[in-house]
Enzyme design. Structure first.
Site, PDB file in Angstrom:
ATOM      1  N   ASP A 186      -2.691   5.843  12.341  1.00  0.00           N
ATOM      2  CA  ASP A 186      -1.908   5.432  11.175  1.00  0.00           C
ATOM      3  C   ASP A 186      -0.664   6.306  11.071  1.00  0.00           C
ATOM      4  OD1 ASP A 186      -0.849   4.734   8.750  1.00  0.00           O
ATOM      5  OD2 ASP A 186      -2.694   4.963   7.603  1.00  0.00           O
ATOM      6  N   SER A 205       0.810  -1.222   0.000  1.00  0.00           N
ATOM      7  CA  SER A 205       0.000   0.000   0.000  1.00  0.00           C
ATOM      8  C   SER A 205       0.841   1.270   0.000  1.00  0.00           C
ATOM      9  CB  SER A 205      -0.933   0.009   1.215  1.00  0.00           C
ATOM     10  OG  SER A 205      -0.216  -0.179   2.421  1.00  0.00           O
ATOM     11  N   HIS A 255       1.210   5.110   6.604  1.00  0.00           N
ATOM     12  CA  HIS A 255       0.873   5.707   5.311  1.00  0.00           C
ATOM     13  C   HIS A 255       1.000   7.225   5.401  1.00  0.00           C
ATOM     14  CE1 HIS A 255      -1.179   1.764   5.490  1.00  0.00           C
ATOM     15  NE2 HIS A 255      -0.739   1.684   4.245  1.00  0.00           N
TER      16      HIS A 255
END
Length: 407
Positions: free
Chosen positions: A381, A132, A384
């Site tokens: 998070d 990702s 990312h």
């Protein structure tokens, strides 16, 4: 001497009272014959100097400096931002993290120019292969290109009903294709993550076999961009030649040390797969490991990343995210070996060394404004990157590297 000849002609024509119109023709011819090559040579000299400066400059060594011009796009005018990277939609209130730009120590990194990018990649294709983080960069690229394209000019295609994994976009005006070939381990795996993506879920990796999900499609791509790392922290069992050769976090021992055997072999297998493709003539990039910035606890123990400003290079030297140095060194070692082998076959490999660059950006993650695949669940998070944000710099690097070694 050329300038003396020009003065001589002017004086002689003036002395003989020759009309100015008659003088114009030989002077024009003189400019074309004598001065034009001089101007061309001068321009070529400047271009040569610029190219030499760019080639000799390490664009990955520098600092983040204040930049007030704002981002290339917003979360409102780019339709390609994944839900969990859309930090502003989820309520992130600060914008200071958008007011910085990467400045190499010894040169300038040009701004991303979408029109120039399209000129360079016209009629070509680009694949992002990995996890990702690679998808994060690809979506950033789509947003950057969105500034000069219209949604109706782009054809999106899928290879399955689940667009998380394999998807590509085709820009008809430029005959350019960009694709994401989602393969978090790069090599063949048991794919238990397809039904359960939890971090504690065990996975079998066949480290000497490339994942055919990407390997079977890659031969005709002009640019292949590999990335990966975060998925290699979970419980793993390594198979080679059909036999178990090692494991990580075996038998639910979560405190097992990081076993980089599978990580090393995965990149070695991926690189060799590309190098050994008979029809492949493209350019390969490795994006080095993207650091996380969990503070005050691990990812599953309340850790977060609520900073709003970058670190300086000096401050970042004291940061030690778990496994970062080891994974970075492993990647670079495998890349260097593959690059030498590729060069002998006439292929080009480029190292996009973003690890130290992004280590300075603890402010660029979603933090508590992150979401997992379940849109109703918030997570911290710190892996990312928000979009827009510092991840857009990766595509400034990409454009620069393509210019330096374009096909």
């Amino acid at each position: 001497m050329k300038f003396e000849i020009l003065e001589f002609l002017k004086c002689n024509y003036a002395a003989k009272n020759i009309p100015k119109g008659v003088l114009l023709l030989p002077l024009t011819l003189l400019v074309v014959v004598v001065l034009l090559p001089l101007i061309i040579n001068l321009n070529e000299s400047y271009s040569s100097l610029e190219s030499k400066e760019n080639i000799s400059c390490n664009i990955f060594s520098g600092n983040w400096v204040a930049y007030t011009e704002g981002p290339y796009y917003t979360n409102k005018n780019c339709p390609f931002i994944t839900y969990k990277q859309n930090c502003f939609m989820h309520g992130r209130p600060d914008t200071e993290f958008l007011k910085w730009r990467w400045k190499p120590d010894e040169c300038e990194l040009p701004l991303f120019d979408a029109k120039q990018f399209f000129r360079l990649v016209r009629g070509k294709s680009m694949a992002f292969v990995g996890d990702s983080i690679g998808r994060n960069q690809m979506e950033s690229l789509l947003c950057l290109l969105n500034n000069v394209t219209r949604p109706e000019d782009i054809t999106a295609s899928y290879t399955s009903n689940d667009d998380r994994y394999f998807k590509w976009w085709y820009y008809a005006d430029y005959k350019f294709t960009v694709a994401i070939l989602w393969s978090p381990f790069l090599v063949k795996s048991s794919q238990t993550y397809l039904n359960d993506s939890s971090f504690s879920n065990a996975e079998n990796l066949y480290v000497d076999e490339a994942d055919q999900a990407w390997a079977s499609h890659i031969e005709n791509f002009n640019y292949v961009i590999f990335s990966g790392g975060q998925w290699f922290f979970r419980p793993l069992t390594f198979y080679e030649n059909g036999h178990v050769v090692g494991c990580q976090k075996c038998h639910n021992l979560t405190e097992d040390p990081l076993n980089l055997y599978g990580y090393r072999k995965a990149f070695r297998t991926a690189f060799r797969t590309v190098i050994n493709l008979k029809g492949f003539k493209g350019m390969v990039f490795l994006v080095t490991h993207s650091p996380n910035h969990f503070e005050n606890g691990e990812w599953n123990k309340g850790g977060g990343c609520n900073r709003t400003f970058p670190f300086t290079k000096e401050e970042s030297m004291f940061l030690r995210p778990y496994g970062l140095e080891e994974m970075y060194e492993t990647q670079v070692e495998e890349f260097m070996g593959a690059e030498r082998e590729a060069r002998e076959k006439g292929l080009r490999f480029g190292l996009m060394n973003i690890t130290g660059v992004m280590l300075m950006r603890p402010d660029g993650h979603p933090d508590k404004y992150g979401h997992n695949l379940d849109r109703n669940v918030c997570i911290n998070d710190c892996v990312h990157w928000c979009m827009p944000g510092p991840v857009d710099t990766w595509n400034e690097f990409l454009l620069h590297m393509i210019k330096m070694g374009s096909l």
